[in-house]
Design an enzyme around this catalytic site. Sequence first.
Site, PDB file in Angstrom:
ATOM      1  N   ALA A  46       0.833  -1.205   0.000  1.00  0.00           N
ATOM      2  CA  ALA A  46       0.000   0.000   0.000  1.00  0.00           C
ATOM      3  C   ALA A  46       0.872   1.262   0.000  1.00  0.00           C
ATOM      4  O   ALA A  46       1.955   1.255   0.577  1.00  0.00           O
ATOM      5  CB  ALA A  46      -0.914  -0.002   1.228  1.00  0.00           C
ATOM      6  N   CYS A  72      12.247   5.079   2.426  1.00  0.00           N
ATOM      7  CA  CYS A  72      12.290   6.529   2.249  1.00  0.00           C
ATOM      8  C   CYS A  72      12.898   7.140   3.509  1.00  0.00           C
ATOM      9  O   CYS A  72      12.399   8.122   4.044  1.00  0.00           O
ATOM     10  CB  CYS A  72      10.909   7.102   1.948  1.00  0.00           C
TER      11      CYS A  72
END
Length: 433
Positions: free
Chosen positions: A205, A326
């Site tokens: 997701a 990230c």
Amino acid sequence: HVRQLYALVSETLRYASVLEKLLDGAALLETEKKLPPQLAKVLVYDLLFGKGLKCGGRWKALARRHRARLEAELARMKVRHKVSRNEDLLAPEKAVSTAASQVPRYVRVNTLKTCVDDVIEFFKRQGYAYLGKAASVEELRALSGKKFMLDLHLPELLVFPSQTDLHDNLLYTSGHIILQDKASCLPAFLLGPVAGSHVIDACAAPGNKTSHLAAILKNKGQIFAFDVDPKRVATMNTLLTRAGVTGCQLVQQDFLTVDPRDRKYSRVTHILLDPSCSGSGMVTRGPGEEAAPSAERLQALAGFQRRVLSHALSFPALQRLVYSTCSLHQEENEDVMQAVLQEWGSAFRLVTAFPSWPCRGLAAFSGAESCLRASPAETLTHGFFVAVLERCREGAAAPSSLPVAAKENPQPREGTEPGAAPKKRKKKKQRVK
């Protein structure tokens, strides 16, 4: 509605420190003990700084009940700071916000529905000026107005000035383009499974990387996309449907509980693993951004990341895996990679990901330079880390630095970047008029 909600939340974050002081001064959370703090900030922002409360029911009534006290506290705050405008209460923009303003708007062409040439022509008809393929990051940095370019590294990525808003554009609402940061496109591109492959997206997701994998596979093969949260799975289903993705099985399950020996995964040769992380590389946060994670929080995240990476490597048919975060922190990146490589011995090895990419992994261990990093300053992207692992075989040739899919594409002319777009596509899909 999604765009309006995103704007509301973004502005709430921008005023976060002001809102916290207002809530404290008005003692709102002490009075309304059942009111969640984050919801309180959104309500107060919309009441005092936004366009007025749009919600209904008890939340609207609650906010209005405290309106006079909140407005009085806001007035006292302006007097203390000797300002007359709400905007003057904001702290000076931080460096991360400056970085965010420099990162361009990246647009990935969804090749399941269209092609780069057709999208370029569509934007030209809308009044945008196409400047061709970029030769350097500096050319992307100089973009302004209604101008756009083809990215210098990724063949299906268009680049617009940072403030370009395409959420209402027909190509976006129809799924012909995906608004996705360049660094976020690297994992699927470097995994590069060939059409027909069985692939796992372990922490999938909201689904942008999953749709990218489907485009690389040309909807031929099988993707297993995992996420434990039912709401995120529902959101992912909507995104993938709009993007025209087929051959993807959404699984609401914690990837760590998946049995690698299950026969349904016996043909899985590629895994994309982008696990939960600190998110410290995301540059879109404003002055209200979260504080840097504590050492304990980083260690907890790194422990989870090591477990999930080791679990992914235990799938018996696995040949290639991409690990990405990230995050800017070595604990979540190079340290995780070093620990798992030591655990698995000679079973897997790092391959040099994108040799011409300018930012490499930190020198935390021998071979860490095979990994790549991305940053706003050097690559004009969010902060990112990517590592590519391949299974070792006795007597095998040196590991490839390019995904298999890239090798099968027509080779660009000499001197161009690996993976560069061909001059002309022979086949076009769904022309957008």
